[in-house]
Every structure is written in C-alpha cells, then in structure tokens.
Write an enzyme that holds these catalytic residues in place. Structure first.
Site, PDB file in Angstrom:
ATOM      1  CB  SER A  56     -60.621  24.897   7.072  1.00  0.00           C
ATOM      2  OG  SER A  56     -61.909  25.477   6.387  1.00  0.00           O
TER       3      SER A  56
ATOM      4  CB  THR B  57     -62.397  20.449   8.560  1.00  0.00           C
ATOM      5  OG1 THR B  57     -62.448  21.656   7.984  1.00  0.00           O
ATOM      6  CG2 THR B  57     -63.321  20.289   9.523  1.00  0.00           C
TER       7      THR B  57
ATOM      8  CG  PHE C 232     -66.078   6.917  -0.845  1.00  0.00           C
ATOM      9  CD1 PHE C 232     -66.668   5.564  -1.270  1.00  0.00           C
ATOM     10  CD2 PHE C 232     -66.355   7.441   0.091  1.00  0.00           C
ATOM     11  CE1 PHE C 232     -67.062   4.803  -0.249  1.00  0.00           C
ATOM     12  CE2 PHE C 232     -66.737   6.898   1.277  1.00  0.00           C
ATOM     13  CZ  PHE C 232     -67.227   5.449   0.943  1.00  0.00           C
TER      14      PHE C 232
ATOM     15  CG  ASP D 125     -64.871  25.659   9.055  1.00  0.00           C
ATOM     16  OD1 ASP D 125     -65.952  25.888   8.246  1.00  0.00           O
ATOM     17  OD2 ASP D 125     -64.017  24.900   8.387  1.00  0.00           O
TER      18      ASP D 125
ATOM     19  CG  HIS E 235     -62.209  31.051   4.518  1.00  0.00           C
ATOM     20  ND1 HIS E 235     -61.539  30.299   5.393  1.00  0.00           N
ATOM     21  CD2 HIS E 235     -62.835  30.164   3.637  1.00  0.00           C
ATOM     22  CE1 HIS E 235     -61.502  29.128   4.912  1.00  0.00           C
ATOM     23  NE2 HIS E 235     -62.170  29.187   3.833  1.00  0.00           N
TER      24      HIS E 235
END
Ligand SMILES: *[C@@H]1O[C@H](CO)[C@@H](O)[C@H](O)[C@H]1NC(C)=O
Ligand SMILES: *[C@@H]1O[C@H](CO)[C@@H](O)[C@H](O)[C@H]1NC(C)=O
Ligand SMILES: *[C@@H]1O[C@H](CO)[C@@H](O)[C@H](O)[C@H]1NC(C)=O
Ligand SMILES: *[C@@H]1O[C@H](CO)[C@@H](O)[C@H](O)[C@H]1NC(C)=O
Length: 525
Positions: free
Chosen positions: A99, A164, A281, A371, A456
């Site tokens: 990524s 990313t 968060f 991606d 991936h």
C-alpha cells in the site's frame, strides 16, 4: 438457529421466483443503454476532488460486495458512474505492490519501491540518507492543492500514519517508521511519520486528519479494555505528545481548529470555528464496522468521518482535495475474514453515497479506486442469489461442500485440510465448512497456500469516476497516471492548464462580474 434455517428456506424459495424472463433482461439492458446514450463530457475544472481508495478492494471484492449488498444484478453507487477504467498496480520493484508504493503512485505520480512512502525509486527501502535528498521527495495531490491555495485532507479507518494516508504528506524510506520506537540507529537523521504529519509541511497544513493511531502520537496513550494497543505496530516511547504539538502549532498560528476523540465529539464540532480538524479515535486502526460501538462514546463510521470532512473542506470558496481510505477492507482481507472485508467495502459505498448527496457534480470530481487487489476468488457455480458468504456446492472430488469465497493465500488458521491415517497409510482430507460458521464475520475462508497471512493480489484494479474530467479515467492505465489526470482536471501541479475548460468557480465569476460592473461604471463617470 431457527431464524437462520428460515432464512435459508426463504433463499431457496426466492431462487425459484427470481425474474428470468426476457422482459426482465431487456429492461435491465435498456436502463444501462439509456445511461450510455445520455453520457456527456464534463469539461469543467474540478474545483473539488474526492478520491476514495478501497484498500485491497480488487475487482472480485467489488463483485462480491455488490452481491452481498443487493444480489447479482445490483449496482453499487460507484458502478453507476459514467466512466470506468483499469489500473496496473505493480510497483517499481515488485509485480504485486504494497500500500505504501501503490498509494504513493496514486497520490504522487511515479512508481516507487515497495514499502517506501513519498520518495522516488532512487530510495531503497530503509535508506534514510537517500530519502533526505530533496530531489527524491515527491509532492502529493494534497501538497499541490495546498500550494494552489485550496484545502486538503484525509480520512481513513486505519492509523493516520499508515501506508496509504502517509503517502499524502510523508517522505519516508520505510512505511513502518510510523513512530520513533521502530527506527534503527542508522535512521537517526530521519523523522518518524507521525512527527512529519504534525511538524512538517504539508502535514501540518492539512485541514482534515481523521482516523486512528493515538499510540504513535502519544506515549502512554489511553489504554482501555475496549481499545487495546495494536501490538503489530509501533508505540511512541519518546515522551512527546504529538496531539499537544498539533494544538500548540494551531494556537501559535492563530488558526481555528478542533480536536475530537469519539463519535459524539465529531458530531458536535463547531463548524463556524473549525478550519483545521484533527480526530484520532483509536490507539491502532479503527474497529471494524461490524464490531464498533455505534454510540457517541464509540468510534465513528467512515461515512460519519466523510460527512465531517466535507463540511470543513467545503467552507472555503477555493475548493479542496479529500482522500478517503476504506483501510479496514484490506485489514480484514489480510486476516482472511472475507465477509468482514465485504462489510467494510459496503460501508465505503455508504460514504460514496453521502459524498454524492452533499456535493455538486458540476464542480466535484469523485473517483473510487483501489491501491491493489487481494487473492480473493469467487468459486464454483453457486445459485444466482445464494449467500455470497455461504456454500457454493458439493465437490464431486471429495463429496464435501465448499465455500463460494476462498483465498489464494492465507494464514495457518485458513488451512482447512488435515492429515488422516488409516490402514492404508496417510492422506490429506479437506474439512467440510459448516454453513452456520462460514457466514460469520470472523470466519476465515480456506486458502490454497499458507503464509503468515493472506497476501495482496497483483490483478488490475478498477477506477470509477464522475464529475469534471471524469472521462480521463476510462481505458487501461498505469496507476500513477491518476495523479497526473487529477492535477489536470483540477488545474494544479505540472499539468495545470493542460486540461482546458470552464471554471465552475462561483467566486471567479463573481469577481469578473464586479470588475465588469466597475469598468462599465467608470465609462459613464
Ligand atoms: C509512561 O509510563 C511509564 C511506565 O508506566 C512511565 O515510566 C513513564 O513516565 C510514562 N510516561 C509518560 C509521558 O507519562
Ligand atoms: C496529549 O495531549 C492531549 C491534548 O492536550 C491530551 O488530551 C492527552 O491527554 C495528552 N496525552 C498524554 C498521554 O498525556
Ligand atoms: C452442504 O450445503 C448444502 C447447501 O447449503 C446444505 O444443505 C447441506 O446440509 C450441506 N452439507 C453439509 C454436510 O454440511
Ligand atoms: C484401504 O484401501 C482399500 C482399497 O481401496 C479399501 O477397500 C479399504 O477399505 C481401505 N482401508 C481403510 C482402513 O480405509
């Protein structure tokens, strides 16, 4: 249990009543055909650009998400976009990218080495000295928009310093240098990614930063039972508090900012007084959509974050660039949880729908892409509207059921074979998936090759576009083409001015009208 049986019975009955007649198919085709005939080229300049990146959302993930959400004939919001293309995702040195390299290609316009961020291919992974050379450092779309006096921001369900999002603001020889604790001695000259975000340009000028990663921002960040540290990633040790650094920087520069820590605070932002928004968060990545606390004290959904981001970014007349990452699609795939990955992709589609609702197609270019893919496959010949996360059918080879979804690669717990010994020696036997277990969010689909986790996939990814200059995103392209096409559409960076077209900039129009009125008045005085 009884409900599940009823549901399966319902599916079996529904199967018999699914429309199959000529009229049904002709109507479907007619609707699509009318869409194609009314296609119009929008040559406006893109005042705003929203780039959605479904991390690891390969084409099979999109297909499976469509079926998961509405059945085989369903169309996701972005599947109705007028222009669609394919992107080749290989990196400068690998056939299948990670990524960091693919995000950098999308956002900064050149292919780079695996696991490097925001630096060109002269930098090998881990080479701190090479990454410090100014010539190797790339300007991202966020940097180009900021240079042009427009706003820029990022939203992600992962740590805001992850592979990313970091491609938008960081220059690092290794994606894992998210905080100082994982950096080796010979990288002492290099700054960790979290510090680059709050201390350096363009990170400190980003108008929106929403996601996870408190553990790379603060030493001893809050560690509750509900939000444990992510042990796969870096934890800050140097006693810096980067949240405090962010706040001090905005105060010193007299900028209007808000810092929020949960859904309730995100909803209550005073937008009149917020030009810069930081929301962290979680300690690590945000919780998956199926398991997050949806109350005010919990973590927001991707849609909640996109809504807040667009409000902050669009309060400036000059336009904006927003990168939205559905990062947990990839996380779920890596762990082998296909249903959870589909549910994350489904949530990203909700966020796309929200973006379509609150923006103007005349001036806002919305792009949805990925991606890289994953090794997910859709197997066998399941009935048309059977549960995508369920059973395809029985294998004629061993007489056992198999699931519709499986992976090419996976972790040891995705190995669904075992060795049995009988009087004739040993043989490999496949486990039979139980429909009750296979349809759970935490079920790991079987994998062909066992690695540490699912890897991936190297297949092309799709790109969907709507709005100004969306037609640039049709055809088969290199992944890094996206940066150049966005620059062109939005009139920023090297290709600014290459794309001709009208500004849908209302403020420019107003300016011209005032100048004209002024000239006319002068003529009569
Ligand atoms: C973090 O925790 C450790 C161990 O509890 C403590 O020694 C250290 O002083 C703490 N650091 C900060 C900045 O609170
Ligand atoms: C870091 O600073 C923020 C903002 O002032 C504060 O809310 C937080 O408690 C601080 N963290 C630690 C570990 O002291
Ligand atoms: C195989 O799958 C079919 C269809 O879902 C189901 O009816 C059947 O009970 C399954 N067999 C076993 C042994 O689980
Ligand atoms: C061993 O193989 C023979 C011939 O295929 C078969 O008849 C027999 O049942 C097998 N024995 C066991 C214990 O599976």
């Amino acid at each position: 249990m009884f409900g599940r049986v009823l549901f399966i019975l319902f599916l079996t009955t529904a199967q018999c009543t699914l429309p199959k007649d000529q009229e049904y198919w002709k109507k479907l085709a007619r609707e699509e055909f009318e869409g194609s005939l009314s296609l119009q080229i929008n040559n406006n300049i893109a005042k705003n650009v929203i780039l959605f990146v479904g991390d690891g959302m390969g084409i099979n993930t999109v297909t499976a998400t469509r079926i998961y959400k509405g059945g085989a004939s369903h169309r996701l919001a972005f599947e109705k976009f007028p222009f669609t293309g394919l992107l080749k995702t290989y990196s400068a040195n690998k056939m299948v990218p990670d990524s960091a390299s693919s995000g950098t290609a999308l956002f900064s316009g050149v292919k780079v080495n695996q696991e490097t961020v925001g630096v060109d291919a002269t930098v090998e992974r881990g080479d701190c000295a090479a990454s410090l050379k100014p010539a190797a450092r790339l300007d991202s779309l966020a940097a180009q928009f900021l240079k042009a006096g427009r706003r820029a921001g990022l939203v992600t369900t992962t740590r805001v310093t992850h592979a990313t999002p970091s491609g938008l603001y960081a220059h690092s020889a290794y994606r894992k240098w998210e905080c100082e604790a994982t950096m080796p001695q010979d990288a002492a000259e290099c700054k960790d990614i979290a510090r680059q975000l709050v201390e350096d340009w363009p990170g400190r000028d980003l108008h929106v930063i929403l996601g996870g990663g408190r553990q790379v921002f603060e030493t001893n960040s809050t560690n509750t039972k509900e939000d444990p540290y992510d042990t796969w990633s870096c934890r800050r040790r140097d006693n810096r508090n980067l949240t405090e650094v962010y706040i001090q920087d905005k105060e010193k520069r007299n900028l209007k900012y808000s810092y929020v820590k949960n859904t309730g605070e995100l909803k209550e932002i005073d937008h009149q007084n917020t030009d810069y928004l930081l929301g962290i968060f979680a300690n690590g990545h945000l919780k998956y959509e199926d398991e997050r606390n949806t109350g005010d004290e919990g973590m927001p959904s991707l849609t909640d974050m996109v809504e807040a981001a667009i409000k902050v970014l669009s309060s400036d007349q000059n336009g904006y660039y927003l990168m939205v990452e559905g990062g947990n699609i990839d996380m779920a795939h890596h762990r082998g949880w296909a249903k959870r990955a589909l549910n994350e992709a489904a949530e990203m589609e909700n966020a796309v729908q929200l973006a379509l609702r609150v923006t103007d197609p005349k001036n806002t270019l919305i792009i949805v892409t990925s991606d890289h893919g994953h090794t997910l496959s859709i197997n066998g010949y399941p009935l048309r509207d059977s549960d995508i996360t369920g059973i395809a059918q029985k294998s004629p080879y061993d007489g056992k059921n198999y699931t519709t979804l499986s992976y090419g690669t996976g972790g040891p717990d995705a190995m669904q074979y075992h060795v049995v010994s009988d009087g004739n020696g040993t043989k490999i036997v496949r486990d039979e998936p139980s429909i009750l277990v296979a349809t759970r969010f935490d079920y790991k689909q079987p994998a062909g090759i066992i690695l540490d986790e699912n890897s991936h996939g190297g297949g092309d990814v799709a790109i969907y576009a709507t709005g100004p200059h969306a037609h640039l995103f049709t055809g088969v392209h290199e992944q890094h083409y996206v940066y150049h096409a966005v620059c062109c559409a939005a009139h920023v960076g090297d290709t600014a001015g290459v794309c001709s077209g009208a500004h849908a900039h209302t403020n420019t129009l107003i300016l011209y009208t005032i100048i004209l009125a002024f000239i006319v008045v002068q003529m009569f005085l």
